[in-house]
Design a protein around this motif. Structure first.
Motif, mmCIF file in Angstrom:
data_model
loop_
_atom_site.group_PDB
_atom_site.id
_atom_site.type_symbol
_atom_site.label_atom_id
_atom_site.label_comp_id
_atom_site.label_asym_id
_atom_site.label_seq_id
_atom_site.Cartn_x
_atom_site.Cartn_y
_atom_site.Cartn_z
ATOM 1 N N VAL A 144 39.986 31.143 40.690
ATOM 2 C CA VAL A 144 40.367 32.558 40.711
ATOM 3 C C VAL A 144 41.334 32.750 41.874
ATOM 4 N N GLN A 145 42.530 33.221 41.570
ATOM 5 C CA GLN A 145 43.554 33.355 42.608
ATOM 6 C C GLN A 145 44.170 34.746 42.624
ATOM 7 N N GLU A 146 44.515 35.161 43.831
ATOM 8 C CA GLU A 146 45.355 36.347 43.998
ATOM 9 C C GLU A 146 46.653 36.132 43.220
ATOM 10 N N ARG A 147 47.029 37.097 42.387
ATOM 11 C CA ARG A 147 48.289 36.950 41.655
ATOM 12 C C ARG A 147 49.440 37.333 42.585
ATOM 13 N N ILE A 148 50.352 36.401 42.747
ATOM 14 C CA ILE A 148 51.538 36.648 43.562
ATOM 15 C C ILE A 148 52.511 37.504 42.762
ATOM 16 N N GLN A 149 53.067 38.524 43.408
ATOM 17 C CA GLN A 149 54.072 39.351 42.741
ATOM 18 C C GLN A 149 55.397 38.583 42.750
ATOM 19 N N LEU A 150 55.569 37.763 41.728
ATOM 20 C CA LEU A 150 56.729 36.890 41.665
ATOM 21 C C LEU A 150 58.023 37.661 41.448
ATOM 22 N N ALA A 151 59.117 37.066 41.907
ATOM 23 C CA ALA A 151 60.438 37.621 41.610
ATOM 24 C C ALA A 151 60.603 37.697 40.091
ATOM 25 N N GLU A 152 61.340 38.709 39.628
ATOM 26 C CA GLU A 152 61.481 38.942 38.191
ATOM 27 C C GLU A 152 62.934 39.101 37.790
ATOM 28 N N ALA B 172 39.415 31.441 45.123
ATOM 29 C CA ALA B 172 37.965 31.262 45.058
ATOM 30 C C ALA B 172 37.662 30.546 43.751
ATOM 31 N N LYS B 173 36.372 30.327 43.476
ATOM 32 C CA LYS B 173 36.015 29.534 42.305
ATOM 33 C C LYS B 173 34.823 30.136 41.578
ATOM 34 N N GLY B 174 34.894 30.144 40.253
ATOM 35 C CA GLY B 174 33.766 30.516 39.416
ATOM 36 C C GLY B 174 33.420 31.993 39.444
ATOM 37 N N SER B 175 32.263 32.322 38.843
ATOM 38 C CA SER B 175 31.836 33.723 38.707
ATOM 39 C C SER B 175 31.599 34.379 40.061
ATOM 40 N N ALA B 176 30.965 33.636 40.977
ATOM 41 C CA ALA B 176 30.712 34.206 42.302
ATOM 42 C C ALA B 176 32.026 34.479 43.023
ATOM 43 N N GLY B 177 32.974 33.554 42.888
ATOM 44 C CA GLY B 177 34.280 33.755 43.501
ATOM 45 C C GLY B 177 35.016 34.924 42.886
ATOM 46 N N LEU B 178 34.836 35.130 41.583
ATOM 47 C CA LEU B 178 35.497 36.243 40.912
ATOM 48 C C LEU B 178 35.050 37.570 41.502
ATOM 49 N N ARG B 179 33.753 37.707 41.734
ATOM 50 C CA ARG B 179 33.241 38.962 42.301
ATOM 51 C C ARG B 179 33.857 39.249 43.668
ATOM 52 N N SER B 180 33.914 38.255 44.522
ATOM 53 C CA SER B 180 34.464 38.474 45.863
ATOM 54 C C SER B 180 35.959 38.766 45.794
ATOM 55 N N MET B 181 36.674 38.099 44.873
ATOM 56 C CA MET B 181 38.109 38.327 44.757
ATOM 57 C C MET B 181 38.407 39.700 44.175
ATOM 58 N N MET B 182 37.564 40.190 43.254
ATOM 59 C CA MET B 182 37.759 41.534 42.697
ATOM 60 C C MET B 182 37.560 42.605 43.758
ATOM 61 N N ALA B 183 36.731 42.313 44.735
ATOM 62 C CA ALA B 183 36.516 43.271 45.820
ATOM 63 C C ALA B 183 37.691 43.301 46.793
ATOM 64 N N ALA B 184 38.461 42.199 46.828
ATOM 65 C CA ALA B 184 39.523 42.083 47.835
ATOM 66 C C ALA B 184 40.927 42.303 47.289
ATOM 67 N N TYR B 185 41.140 42.064 45.983
ATOM 68 C CA TYR B 185 42.494 42.110 45.426
ATOM 69 C C TYR B 185 42.525 42.916 44.125
ATOM 70 N N ASP B 186 43.697 43.443 43.819
ATOM 71 C CA ASP B 186 43.852 44.278 42.629
ATOM 72 C C ASP B 186 44.421 43.532 41.432
ATOM 73 N N ASP B 187 44.902 42.322 41.633
ATOM 74 C CA ASP B 187 45.548 41.576 40.542
ATOM 75 C C ASP B 187 45.176 40.103 40.705
ATOM 76 N N LEU B 188 44.514 39.536 39.690
ATOM 77 C CA LEU B 188 43.986 38.183 39.782
ATOM 78 C C LEU B 188 44.411 37.334 38.592
ATOM 79 N N ILE B 189 44.627 36.057 38.850
ATOM 80 C CA ILE B 189 44.866 35.064 37.809
ATOM 81 C C ILE B 189 43.665 34.116 37.781
#
Length: 361
Positions: free
Chosen positions: A208-216, A131-148
């Motif tokens: 604003v993107q869902e943070r992928i749980q990358l290999a470590e 998503a994009k910007g402040s409005a996108g941040l709100r929607s992404m915070m409602a849908a995901y637990d980890d954001l970049i």
């Protein structure tokens, strides 16, 4: 093949360093070797020294005394290694009246690239939720637990932030403090985000993107940098790839932000079986070529890009971002000398191909 001039367009600061052999991460020796292999002589230019009216340019060309400024007929083919956006007046003038310039525009917004790839049904599965910007941040915070959160026009990890849900009502916010030179993590109330965070989002467009749980490896996430270039023949080719390992305790893999460049085979085989690691490498290469082919449909002159591809712990692949001016030195830091040199050879092969075929980008 007779030797002909090929232009390498540099930004002004790097261009000033040519006679002193101080060009940062760009290797003049690699350009000389690569160009010679294709019967070319490289000349190093900056935009202000190209006169589109007269057809003449002032350029640095290597002689027995070192690099000297020489007045030349502007080369018919120029490879752009400076940073320009689509609205650059000097670049527009050069494209309209000057020689054939490939990779002319090499600074694209992350949102623009994401939107272009999203138009290709076969690539959507490789794109993180965005998503994009402040409005996108709100929607992404409602849908995901980890954001970049990334600036749409940022580079080398500048301005990147992270938001992680710790409890249903509390999050943590991580950002790099320019004054302290380190990462800061603070608790935040999702209903009352910090003024500094809101100011950053208001100042420049953010993705604003869902943070992928990358290999470590040892708790350090990594992704793969894949260099894809056009070479002799004009087709997209996979030049090489290496892994970018985040600094201990970090989540950003950029080398300029403390990340480490290592062999992709070594990194993948630390996490996956040998057979699975080989399959992932092949899949990453194939995906990268598909992405390059998709982007070229909307970005004329595209010929030399670096793609960041993430691998989740379960082996799934994700496109992270596209770098229009690939920083090739990661191959050198990873000990992949031949791939590093190949990243210079391919564009010189493409330049010779354009000269021989008369193809227009």
């Amino acid at each position: 093949m007779g030797h002909r001039l090929v232009g390498i367009l540099l930004n002004a600061a790097m261009h000033r360093g040519v006679p002193r052999l101080k060009t940062g991460q760009e290797s003049l020796a690699n350009y000389e070797e690569a160009a010679t292999a294709y019967g070319l002589t490289p000349c190093f230019l900056k935009l202000g020294d190209i006169d589109t009216d007269s057809g003449l340019s002032s350029a640095y060309i290597k002689s027995e005394k070192g690099y000297e400024r020489t007045l030349i007929a502007t080369p018919a083919i120029i490879h752009n290694r400076a940073i320009y956006t689509e609205d650059s007046p000097g670049l527009a003038r050069l494209l309209q009246h000057g020689p054939l310039l490939f990779n002319a525009c090499n600074r694209y917004g992350k949102d623009e690239i994401h939107s272009l790839l999203e138009q290709h049904a076969g690539l959507r599965a490789y794109l993180p939720a965005t998503a994009k910007g402040s409005a996108g941040l709100r929607s992404m915070m409602a849908a995901y637990d980890d954001l970049i959160l990334k600036p749409c026009r940022g580079s080398v990890g500048q301005g990147v932030m992270r938001l992680v849900r710790r409890t249903p009502r509390h999050w943590s916010w991580s950002y790099r403090s320019p004054s302290r030179g380190r990462w800061i993590t603070l608790p935040v109330d999702p209903e009352n985000l910090p003024r500094v965070l809101r100011s950053r989002l208001a100042a420049v467009p953010y993705l604003v993107q869902e943070r992928i749980q990358l290999a470590e490896i040892g708790g350090r996430p990594f992704d793969l940098r894949v260099t894809v270039q056009r070479g002799w023949g004009g087709e997209w080719q996979l030049t090489g790839l290496f892994a970018k390992l985040a600094a201990p305790g970090g989540f950003v893999s950029n080398i300029a932000r403390g990340g480490e460049a290592i062999s992709s085979s070594f990194a993948l085989e630390k996490v996956f079986s040998g057979a699975e690691a080989a399959r992932i490498r092949m899949s990453v290469g194939a995906l990268s070529l598909r992405i390059a082919s998709a982007l070229e449909q909307s970005l004329p002159g595209l010929a030399d890009i670096g793609l960041d591809i993430g691998i989740a712990g379960d082996g799934r692949l994700y496109f992270i971002e596209c770098n229009g001016r690939d920083q090739r030195y990661g191959f050198q830091k990873a000990g992949l000398t031949e791939a590093w040199k190949d990243s210079y050879r391919r564009p010189m092969g493409y330049a010779r191909y354009l000269l021989e075929s008369g193809v227009k980008t």
